[in-house]
Design a protein around this motif. Structure first.
Motif, PDB file in Angstrom:
ATOM      1  N   ALA A  70     -30.912 -62.893 -41.025  1.00  0.00           N
ATOM      2  CA  ALA A  70     -30.443 -63.441 -42.301  1.00  0.00           C
ATOM      3  C   ALA A  70     -31.269 -62.926 -43.473  1.00  0.00           C
ATOM      4  CB  ALA A  70     -30.489 -64.965 -42.248  1.00  0.00           C
ATOM      5  N   VAL A  80     -32.518 -71.960 -47.085  1.00  0.00           N
ATOM      6  CA  VAL A  80     -31.366 -71.392 -46.375  1.00  0.00           C
ATOM      7  C   VAL A  80     -31.811 -70.710 -45.087  1.00  0.00           C
ATOM      8  CG1 VAL A  80     -29.706 -69.492 -46.490  1.00  0.00           C
ATOM      9  CG2 VAL A  80     -29.792 -71.164 -48.329  1.00  0.00           C
ATOM     10  N   VAL A 110     -30.806 -71.538 -41.185  1.00  0.00           N
ATOM     11  CA  VAL A 110     -30.365 -70.560 -40.181  1.00  0.00           C
ATOM     12  C   VAL A 110     -31.208 -70.715 -38.916  1.00  0.00           C
ATOM     13  CG1 VAL A 110     -30.251 -68.096 -39.622  1.00  0.00           C
ATOM     14  CG2 VAL A 110     -29.447 -68.906 -41.852  1.00  0.00           C
ATOM     15  N   LEU A 152     -26.820 -73.013 -40.170  1.00  0.00           N
ATOM     16  CA  LEU A 152     -26.079 -71.931 -40.794  1.00  0.00           C
ATOM     17  C   LEU A 152     -26.208 -70.696 -39.917  1.00  0.00           C
ATOM     18  CD1 LEU A 152     -27.229 -72.221 -44.552  1.00  0.00           C
ATOM     19  CD2 LEU A 152     -25.051 -72.990 -43.587  1.00  0.00           C
ATOM     20  N   GLN A 153     -25.286 -69.776 -40.077  1.00  0.00           N
ATOM     21  CA  GLN A 153     -25.351 -68.496 -39.382  1.00  0.00           C
ATOM     22  C   GLN A 153     -25.880 -67.431 -40.345  1.00  0.00           C
ATOM     23  OE1 GLN A 153     -24.702 -68.184 -36.055  1.00  0.00           O
ATOM     24  NE2 GLN A 153     -24.567 -70.429 -36.243  1.00  0.00           N
ATOM     25  N   ARG A 201     -24.726 -64.670 -41.302  1.00  0.00           N
ATOM     26  CA  ARG A 201     -23.702 -64.144 -42.201  1.00  0.00           C
ATOM     27  C   ARG A 201     -23.487 -65.052 -43.410  1.00  0.00           C
ATOM     28  NH1 ARG A 201     -19.181 -67.162 -41.429  1.00  0.00           N
ATOM     29  NH2 ARG A 201     -19.060 -68.317 -39.449  1.00  0.00           N
ATOM     30  N   HIS A 202     -23.820 -66.340 -43.279  1.00  0.00           N
ATOM     31  CA  HIS A 202     -23.638 -67.255 -44.404  1.00  0.00           C
ATOM     32  C   HIS A 202     -24.543 -66.876 -45.577  1.00  0.00           C
ATOM     33  CE1 HIS A 202     -22.009 -70.393 -41.388  1.00  0.00           C
ATOM     34  NE2 HIS A 202     -21.014 -69.863 -42.070  1.00  0.00           N
ATOM     35  N   GLU A 213     -22.712 -64.337 -47.491  1.00  0.00           N
ATOM     36  CA  GLU A 213     -21.600 -64.966 -48.201  1.00  0.00           C
ATOM     37  C   GLU A 213     -22.088 -65.709 -49.438  1.00  0.00           C
ATOM     38  OE1 GLU A 213     -19.714 -67.384 -45.276  1.00  0.00           O
ATOM     39  OE2 GLU A 213     -18.985 -65.675 -44.095  1.00  0.00           O
ATOM     40  N   LEU A 214     -23.235 -66.380 -49.343  1.00  0.00           N
ATOM     41  CA  LEU A 214     -23.782 -67.096 -50.494  1.00  0.00           C
ATOM     42  C   LEU A 214     -24.130 -66.122 -51.622  1.00  0.00           C
ATOM     43  CD1 LEU A 214     -26.074 -69.697 -48.693  1.00  0.00           C
ATOM     44  CD2 LEU A 214     -23.993 -70.192 -50.005  1.00  0.00           C
ATOM     45  N   THR A 252     -20.895 -65.006 -53.291  1.00  0.00           N
ATOM     46  CA  THR A 252     -20.204 -66.055 -54.042  1.00  0.00           C
ATOM     47  C   THR A 252     -20.683 -66.125 -55.488  1.00  0.00           C
ATOM     48  OG1 THR A 252     -19.914 -67.341 -52.021  1.00  0.00           O
ATOM     49  CG2 THR A 252     -19.713 -68.528 -54.101  1.00  0.00           C
ATOM     50  N   TYR A 304     -24.327 -73.460 -53.209  1.00  0.00           N
ATOM     51  CA  TYR A 304     -25.531 -73.612 -52.395  1.00  0.00           C
ATOM     52  C   TYR A 304     -25.411 -74.881 -51.553  1.00  0.00           C
ATOM     53  CZ  TYR A 304     -30.443 -73.641 -51.078  1.00  0.00           C
ATOM     54  OH  TYR A 304     -31.604 -73.630 -50.361  1.00  0.00           O
ATOM     55  N   PRO A 305     -25.698 -74.805 -50.246  1.00  0.00           N
ATOM     56  CA  PRO A 305     -25.528 -75.979 -49.364  1.00  0.00           C
ATOM     57  C   PRO A 305     -26.387 -77.164 -49.810  1.00  0.00           C
ATOM     58  CG  PRO A 305     -25.870 -73.972 -48.085  1.00  0.00           C
ATOM     59  CD  PRO A 305     -26.157 -73.620 -49.511  1.00  0.00           C
TER      60      PRO A 305
END
Length: 306
Positions: free
Chosen positions: A162, A245, A249, A254-255, A257-258, A261-262, A265, A271-272
């Motif tokens: 990540a 983040v 992971v 989270l994975q 790849r997220h 993606e963040l 975006t 943001y989670p």
């Protein structure tokens, strides 16, 4: 006789838990900033004009610094010569002896030098502890110095995968703080290095007593981890958001790849929630300047009248 005004680059460290942050706040506040105490220390030098510290890197309440930097202009009264660097360090440390603040070094620089804008890179370390069910299981030497998480040990390969997405130059809008959203501020930043590694706790790192270390390991499943980031500059709370983040992971919430993606975006609202890492585990490790610039600075400083 007029004394020359001399600019110094000051390196200093602090334990951030008892301060409102590094920046100066109003003196009537119940908790002051590190800069408040630095400038009180500078007042004891009795300069002809009040000296102000210009801080290189801002840190918030409960964030620590192994080495931060600032510049200060000092003009001595009655024609006295500029302070020698070693004498200046000793003089500034004297009134700070009851504070969790320490001056590490000083260096004369030219008047054009700026502690913030001349910095080439900044390195932050974020410390995480896993394997404890409550904060009281942490060794007393670790309290307020790491983030104690309770979701099991971290998946290091997933975190490293990540972290690779964060490297390079990106629009970090998703990783900026909502409280610092300024329209003209560019959210593009460069992360030159993002490293995640197992680490040692304070006790295991500093103790040479094997019986103590054996008891420590038997009594606890604690493990320590370090997340280290280097770049020219970072957005407000960007490091804590990146660390949060990556830990998510590592906890398989989270994975990898997220993270990509963040970044794509580019929306801070994406943001989670409840993911940002708390301030206690964050350390400003180092502020770097180009040695060639400092050598030039030294040459120019030597040409100033003594």
């Amino acid at each position: 006789m007029i004394s020359p005004r001399v600019r110094y680059l000051i390196f200093f460290q602090y334990f951030g838990t008892k301060y409102s942050g590094v920046m100066e706040v109003s003196s009537d506040q119940p908790v002051l900033g590190v800069q408040n105490y630095l400038e009180k220390a500078a007042d004891t030098l009795k300069p002809s004009a009040r000296s102000k510290f210009v801080i290189s890197s801002r840190t918030d309440s409960r964030v620590h610094a192994l080495c931060n930097a600032a510049h200060i202009d000092i003009e001595r009264s009655n024609g006295q010569p500029p302070f020698a660097e070693r004498i200046l360090v000793e003089a500034l440390n004297r009134p700070l002896k009851r504070e969790a603040i320490r001056i590490l070094g000083a260096r004369r620089v030219p008047s054009s030098f700026h502690a913030r804008f001349s910095a080439r890179s900044r390195t932050y370390v974020y410390r995480v502890a896993t394997g404890c069910s409550c904060p009281f299981e942490l060794p007393v030497f670790e309290r307020n110095l790491c983030w104690a998480t309770y979701r099991g040990h971290l998946n290091l390969p997933a975190m490293q995968e990540a972290a690779a997405f964060l490297l390079g130059t990106h629009d970090f809008s998703t990783f900026r703080s909502a409280s610092s959203e300024i329209p003209e501020r560019r959210p593009v930043r460069t992360v030159a290095r993002a490293e995640i590694r197992p680490a040692s706790g304070f006790l295991s790192h500093h103790s040479k007593n094997k019986s103590v270390l054996r008891l420590f390991s038997l009594a606890s499943e604690l493990r320590f981890w370090e997340l280290e980031f280097t770049g020219p500059s970072f957005l407000y709370k960007q490091v804590r958001r990146m660390a949060g983040v990556l830990v998510a992971v590592g906890q398989n919430r989270l994975q990898p790849r997220h993270v990509e993606e963040l970044l794509q975006t580019r929306d801070l609202m994406a943001y989670p929630q409840n993911t940002i890492a708390p301030p206690d585990g964050l350390f400003l490790k180092e502020v770097e300047y180009c040695e060639a610039d400092l050598e030039t600075a030294t040459t120019e400083a030597k040409r100033q009248p003594l």
